[in-house]
Design an enzyme around this catalytic site. Structure first.
Site: not given
Length: 316
Positions: A28, A156, A222, A261, A263, A276, A278
């Site tokens: 990443e 990602s 992205y 964060r 998800d 998951e 982050n």
């Protein structure tokens, strides 16, 4: 929408000399560089003495020689989001933003995150760890199709495949295994995808993600211009409040702090499924935390400032 609290610190001099750690050596890296550049620009605009550093294997020497007062970690993926840099900064005695070693290590490992959530009684899809295409095929028979096949220690959406046909098993295995990570398999939850950002213990407004692609993959995250981000997310207020509380509990379960964060999916029956964590989310022009913060009344500069404040709280 109720606004979250504003800045705790008002004087940029309180932060001293700040190292903005970006880049690194994970898959990443490019996203991290974009995030880091945006963060550094926002800090400089706010009067903070911020210095961007492309972290390499000599990063500890660079930090020691630079006489920094704290670090803003915006490294994504392995080496920066998995507890490695956090532990190194602990040795240096250098305060840093975000979660500590434990939460960073757990959050980067999807398997361990799911195990913690299961132990805490939080909803996450069943899973299997597989070590060969044959084991993946057996998992497909057991769990049913479609399946999500993903490297356990990658971010990602790198290496993830959606398997809807047995003919896709071999390629899905090869894609995930190429990431040099254990391979995790779980049922592909049908429904709506949401993400919940956290900042200093507060859950920001949820974002609903919509993409015409098979799923919210790297390209959708992205590069794509047709990904839709709905915030407010469109859920009834009471239901969103329940999900935001679930996000808080999910992050706390892995000892997450500062910002981050979570998800999740919401299936057609209204059942949430945690996917998951982050602990160092993206901060690019396509990133989700800044979107949620804006709806909560925080500009990008305010958000970055509030994240930097978490390094001061770590000293308390």
């Amino acid at each position: 929408m109720q606004q979250i609290q504003q800045r705790v610190v008002n004087d940029p001099a309180a932060f001293g000399k700040v190292a903005v750690l970006m880049g690194g050596w994970s898959a990443e890296r490019e996203v991290s560089l974009r995030s880091g550049q945006a963060v550094q620009a926002a800090l400089l605009a706010g009067g903070v003495n911020a210095h961007g550093i492309d972290a390499d294997r000599a990063i500890l020497t660079t930090l020691e020689d630079g006489d920094f007062d704290r670090a803003f970690i915006i490294l994504h993926g392995r080496g920066g989001e998995d507890g490695v840099i956090q532990g190194a900064l602990e040795l240096l005695g250098l305060p840093y933003t975000g979660s500590g070693v434990l939460a960073s290590a757990l959050g980067m490992d999807k398997l361990r995150t799911k195990q913690v959530w299961q132990g805490a009684g939080l909803p996450t899809p069943p899973y299997r760890m597989v070590h060969s295409p044959a084991e993946l095929a057996a998992a497909a028979d057991e769990l049913g199709l479609p399946l999500a096949v993903k490297p356990s220690c990658e971010g990602s959406s790198i290496g993830i495949s959606r398997v809807v046909d047995p003919d896709q098993i071999q390629s899905a295995w090869e894609r995930a295994a190429a990431c040099n990570s254990p391979v995790l398999v779980e049922p592909w939850i049908q429904g709506q995808e949401y993400t919940g950002a956290l900042l200093q213990g507060e859950a920001l407004p949820l974002i609903r993600l919509e993409t015409p692609r098979d799923f919210y993959d790297y390209e959708a995250k992205y590069h794509a211009v047709d990904t839709r981000y709905l915030c407010p997310c469109g859920l009834p207020a009471a239901q969103e409040a329940t999900l935001r509380d679930l996000v808080r509990r999910a992050y706390a379960a892995v000892d997450g702090s500062g910002w981050g964060r979570v998800d999740l999916m919401l299936d057609p029956q209204g059942q949430p499924w945690l996917l998951e964590v982050n602990t160092v989310p993206g901060m690019t022009d396509h990133s989700l935390v800044p979107m949620a913060a804006k709806v909560a009344g925080l500009s990008f500069e305010d958000l970055v400032w509030r994240i930097l404040e978490t390094s001061l709280m770590q000293q308390d």
